[in-house]
Design an enzyme around this catalytic site. Structure first.
Site, PDB file in Angstrom:
ATOM      1  CG  ASP A 184       4.934  11.674  10.043  1.00 25.43           C
ATOM      2  OD1 ASP A 184       3.834  12.191   9.779  1.00 25.43           O
ATOM      3  OD2 ASP A 184       5.703  12.142  10.895  1.00 25.43           O
ATOM      4  CG  ASN A 199      18.634   9.583  12.162  1.00 26.50           C
ATOM      5  OD1 ASN A 199      17.659  10.235  11.823  1.00 26.50           O
ATOM      6  ND2 ASN A 199      18.568   8.284  12.388  1.00 26.50           N
ATOM      7  CB  CYS A 259     -11.004  -1.031  35.162  1.00 29.34           C
ATOM      8  SG  CYS A 259     -12.529  -0.170  35.599  1.00 29.34           S
TER       9      CYS A 259
END
Lengths: 531, 536
Positions: free
Chosen positions: A121, A62, A177
């Site tokens: 990047d 794109n 945790c």
């Protein structure tokens, strides 16, 4: 009209000669890189080397316009070179499909350029190129883009701020945790699916014992012991990969057994909502009843952009485990040690993470997310479009003209942020180096040494202390290479190991930091040159 | 391409404008007048993210200069039609985009078949002289089609957006925070009351959402202060001290969040000024069958505010992340969401009433459009542009230009030159001749010919300035005339690319109706690396 005559006219012939003859290093052939390479070639730059270790992915198309569908999985550097040559066959472009951190790209090699342009990047590679350019004393044009935002700046040793003069934000981490036992937000479930379960099942499991021990205290000793046992059990389950029952066994373990075990720890749920384990057979039944009904709803909306139902998550979980198992087992045929690494653009991996994190969210009563959202959160995705990259690359070349013309004082840090009116592009003067920066304020020295023969002890004795024979072995410095400690006052195991065995080879950089208080505080960086 | 593949290909941009923006792009038809280098760069940046189709109108044959400047043209194309050549090459960038060309002279097309341009979503004009440009802009203006006028000359870039009005719902503000702390609605007030801070154990106390903390303390404050909010800075300070004193230990992050967000509690929830202006706009007042959904929705919201909303906009309905346990957070989320949903339903009924009154069916406006409008109601924008006719003929911004021009650093000087070059063209039917300008930029070496060309261009600058009644002509103007002419009036590929990025970004904002576009002129100086925006 001869080619480039317009540039010659605009720049003047003196500067244009420099443009034609200068050697440019371009690091990165991605979004900004494609635009930059085109601009360089079209502006008369003639001697270009580019480095990129990446291959082309569908999600690049794109904006990375030098690449097309038929190039997917090929080297970005090489395809970018071929595409750009079509537009100026006379340009001399050398493409390296390699990591800029490889030793072949030594200080000497960096020194062979007149200017370096980053189109990267990631932080790690930016840091590396920053250091290399400081050591080689070559001007660096640094750039970046994120969505509609872009930035370009110049880094020159001793004259401007370097990449590390200002601290960079660190990525958020979560207590083990919370991730493993008491998630309370969608991101906790996603991190669990991606960093824990995916690696346990298909990747290289993270060494978590150390992390767990760090969190150990009086109250959670049982919990920590349990978590360790849980991981061990999962390791055993992994051996069943490929069998018909594998997805079911995994489901049973993580969404039922482990949750039931958590429920036993009553203390944990005094202040929290109790999780509700999922039952495989119930979901299967639910799936059957649903499939008998007509399912035409939602068919118009993008699957990625809507929330999946419980049974959809269930089915996708089982299916994606099968797909990933097949992928991994196929790789194991040729390489028995093969493992999968998480890739945000791998459809199977994203299906797995989405389904897994949503099922876990369901158990803990946490908001579920669409695949599109999960991808953003798991993949740390930075939005990227052609328009911003075009602006950034154009600004890089404008700054390059000034650098080549010797007008460093006229160079600027340029920002583009189209929402900030009235100036969508604005520039600021370059900042001076930060006197406390541990990177650009270090002394940089090239060390000619035979790495096969020289040991760490030789280095400390001969180089750090000079030839003083009386000097004790304990040296008040710390020695690092690529982020790992080689030596410090309390760690002298490596003294008699050669540089080569320590993996300190040609092109590597060794950082020596004085530890005693009266010494000057700046480290010295030695660029190793094997002789 | 299947939907999954498409989502993957466009993934990085969907993060910016979502599926709705992408759909708008894919339905758009973009027209480029003249396949110049800058024009091609603009189209490149629109074809890549996937506009529906583009059409290039250009009669010119590719020449050597084109091949040298445009990345899309190589020497093999010399002599062929430029529109066809660039269309074929642009088409290769994205198989999902359809490319068309019309090998006709744009100027005669404007003269004879003006209607041709009315089929497009957006028209981008490069290299069109003033007169036909005015004619084109008027036709597009009447049809409510945005026009971009774009120019690059040497290191200077210029573009202008022309359209009557642009409305935006999804303006993408940094955050949409609508907590109603000062005016809690009953369900929220009730919920806050269920918390008894004193009787909570430390675990629960550390997990009270900051919204509840602020509501509780604010409620108490109002009781002690005749129902008034903290107002003076001393009161605000005192209020924060009260919160601080309720904090059991410094580790209570939720109290830290409450303190950091305390200012929200003092800020009165009201209809923002710019939204009030939209409500007062004649377009909101008088709706017709031709009114856009934006204005119908704005009116429905206005009716809501005047009635059920009791002076407030519909609730946005989202709750930011905060320290809280899961179930409390989910309850809080539900309370806001349900209230928002109820208000959306009321807005829907206003919408239906309005649609009915203007003779339209209720499916003219979909539910998700109403959802989005309600959510963004505080941030909606209406931008009204000036027409080209106003700028060029009936109402030029003389006084502003005069003022800006006196600052030697201001980019407005480039505007003056671009307009002068247009005048030059109009009179001589050619642009100033590049070849006669001195290559080295040294006035001493200038030839007689170039000097006369310079003087000629300067004449048009002076004509323009006198039209604007600017008598105080700044000294730096001559330097800039030299500078802009050094490039021989031609495009430079790097600048074409840079401007291509700037223009296409604005085009995308207009097509997707997301983010706030520029109003109305942007000028970029490549040497200074700075852009300026002007309303001209």
């Amino acid at each position: 009209m001869p080619r480039f005559s317009h540039y010659e006219a605009a720049l003047g012939s003196q500067l244009f000669e420099k443009v034609k003859s200068c050697r440019v290093l371009m690091v990165g052939a991605g979004g900004i890189g494609c635009e930059l390479l085109k601009n360089l070639v079209m502006s008369g730059f003639n001697q270009i080397e580019l480095v990129d270790l990446d291959t082309i992915d569908l999600s690049n198309l794109n904006r990375q316009f030098l690449f097309q569908k038929q190039h997917i999985k090929k080297s970005k550097a090489q395809v970018a070179r071929e595409s750009a040559l079509k537009f100026n066959p006379n340009a001399n472009i050398v493409a390296h499909h390699a990591n800029i951190k490889d030793p072949q790209f030594s200080i000497e090699w960096f020194k062979s350029f007149d200017i370096v342009m980053n189109a990267l990047d990631n932080l790690d590679a930016r840091r590396h190129v920053n250091t290399m350019c400081l050591v080689a004393n070559i001007p660096l044009i640094e750039s970046g883009s994120e969505g509609y935002l872009g930035q370009v700046t110049i880094i020159k040793k001793g004259e401007t701020e370097c990449y590390e003069c200002q601290p960079k934000p660190t990525r958020k981490t979560y207590p083990v945790c919370t991730i493993r036992s008491t998630p309370s937000s969608p991101i906790h479930c996603i991190v669990w699916a991606k960093s824990y379960l995916f690696n346990q099942l298909f990747g290289i499991p993270e060494e978590e014992d150390e992390e767990l021990d760090k969190e150990l205290n009086d109250e959670n000793a049982d919990e920590i012991a349990n978590l360790k046992a849980e991981t061990l059990a999962l390791k055993r389950i992994r051996e069943a990969m490929g069998s018909q029952d594998y997805p079911k066994i995994v489901f049973q373990k993580i969404f039922n057994d482990d949750i039931n075990r958590l429920l036993i720890m009553e203390d944990m749920w005094k202040t929290r909502k109790r999780p509700a384990p999922l039952v495989y057979e119930e979901l299967e039944k639910l799936k059957d009843t649903e499939s008998q009904m007509d399912q035409t709803t939602n068919s118009n909306t993008l699957r990625d952009q809507r929330l999946w139902s419980l049974t959809e998550n269930f089915s996708m979980f089982l299916e994606s485990i099968k797909r990933l198992s097949t992928q991994l087992l196929a790789e194991k045929v040729t390489n028995p040690d093969a493992s999968l690494t998480f890739d945000k653009d791998d459809i199977d991996a994203m299906d797995f993470i989405t389904a897994t994190s949503n099922l876990r969210a369901r158990i803990f009563g946490i908001e579920e997310k669409t695949k599109f959202q999960v991808k953003a959160m798991a993949g740390n995705i930075i939005p990227a479009i052609a328009t911003t990259n075009a602006i950034v690359a154009g600004m890089i070349v404008m700054q390059a003209f000034k650098v080549l013309n010797g007008d460093l004082n006229e160079c600027k840090t340029v920002y583009c942020s189209p929402d900030r009116r009235p100036k969508s592009i604005l520039s600021e003067s370059l900042n001076k180096p930060n006197p406390d920066c541990s990177v650009c304020q270090s002394a940089h020295v090239t060390l000619n040494v035979n790495v096969k023969k020289a040991t760490l002890r030789d280095f400390l004795k001969e180089v750090i202390h000079g030839h003083d024979e009386d000097e004790e072995d304990i040296c008040e410095v710390s020695v690092e290479e690529g982020g790992r400690i080689i030596y410090d006052v309390e760690y002298d195991d490596n003294l008699d190991v050669t540089f080569e065995k320590l993996n300190i080879t040609d092109g590597k950089m060794v950082k020596v930091t004085p530890e005693s208080e009266d010494d000057e505080k700046y480290p010295t960086v030695f660029a190793i040159s094997h002789r | 391409m299947n939907i999954d593949k498409k989502t993957q290909k466009y993934d990085r941009q969907l993060r910016l404008w979502q599926a709705s923006g992408q759909a708008a792009l894919e339905n758009s038809k973009v027209c480029l007048i003249n396949g110049t280098a800058t024009g091609c760069e603009i189209l490149k940046d629109l074809v890549l993210p996937g506009i529906g189709s583009f059409t290039v109108v250009d009669k010119k044959e590719v020449d050597g200069a084109d091949a040298g400047i445009s990345f899309f043209l190589d020497e093999d194309r010399i002599g062929t039609n430029r529109a066809q050549a660039v269309t074929e090459l642009l088409q290769e960038l994205n198989e999902d985009v359809r490319g068309f060309y019309l090998a006709e002279d744009p100027i005669s097309l404007i003269e004879n078949r003006l209607d041709y341009f009315l089929q497009f979503t957006i028209v981008i004009a490069t290299d069109i002289p003033e007169k036909p440009l005015l004619k084109l802009s008027e036709a597009l203006w009447n049809a409510n089609i945005p026009l971009f006028i774009v120019r690059t000359i040497g290191f200077i870039g210029y573009f202008r957006i022309v359209q009557p009005e642009h409305t935006v719902v999804e303006t993408h503000p940094d955050s949409i925070m609508d907590l109603r702390l000062d005016v809690p609605f009953p369900a929220l007030e009730q919920y806050a009351k269920t918390f008894d801070f004193d009787s909570m154990d430390n675990m629960d106390h550390g997990h009270i959402p900051y919204v509840v903390i602020l509501l509780k303390y604010l409620d108490q404050w109002k009781k002690d202060h005749d129902g008034k909010l903290p107002c003076t800075s001393a009161e605000k300070k005192q209020f924060k001290q009260i919160i601080e004193s309720g904090r059991r230990n410094v580790d209570e992050e939720n109290f830290a969040e409450a303190l950091a967000n305390a200012w929200r509690a003092f800020t009165a929830t009201k209809v923002p000024h710019q939204v009030q202006e939209i409500f007062n706009d004649p377009a909101c007042e008088t709706l017709t069958a031709n009114s856009s959904s934006f204005w119908i929705l704005a009116r429905a919201i206005r009716d809501f505010v005047a009635n059920e909303g009791q002076g407030l906009l519909p609730l946005a309905g989202s709750v930011p992340d905060m320290k809280a346990d899961t179930s409390t957070y989910v309850s809080l989320q539900t309370i806001y969401r349900q209230k928002a949903k109820a208000e959306i339903a009321i807005v829907r009924s206003h919408v239906n009433k309005i649609l009915n009154s203007i003779g339209r069916t209720s499916d003219f406006i979909h539910d998700d459009e109403i959802d989005s409008f309600c959510k963004h109601a505080a941030f909606i924008q209406v931008i009204r542009y000036r027409s080209l006719k106003e700028e060029y003929i009936s109402d030029p911004k003389k006084a502003d230009i005069d003022r800006w021009l006196q600052d030697p650093q201001d980019n407005i000087v480039h505007y003056v030159l671009i307009r002068a070059i247009d005048k030059f063209y109009e009179a001589n039917n050619r642009y100033p001749d590049a070849a006669t300008f001195f290559i080295e930029g040294d006035p001493e070496e200038a030839t007689e010919e170039s000097k006369s060309e310079f003087e000629l261009l300067k004449t048009y600058v002076n004509i323009l300035l006198s039209e604007w009644q600017i008598t105080n002509i700044p000294d730096h103007l001559d330097d800039y005339i030299h500078e802009i002419c050094r490039a021989g009036g031609s495009e430079l590929p790097n600048m074409a690319s840079l401007l291509g990025g700037l223009v296409s970004q604005e085009v995308i904002k207009l097509i997707t109706r997301q983010y706030i576009p520029l109003n109305n002129t942007s000028i970029f100086d490549g040497i200074k690396s700075a852009s300026s925006t002007y309303i001209l």
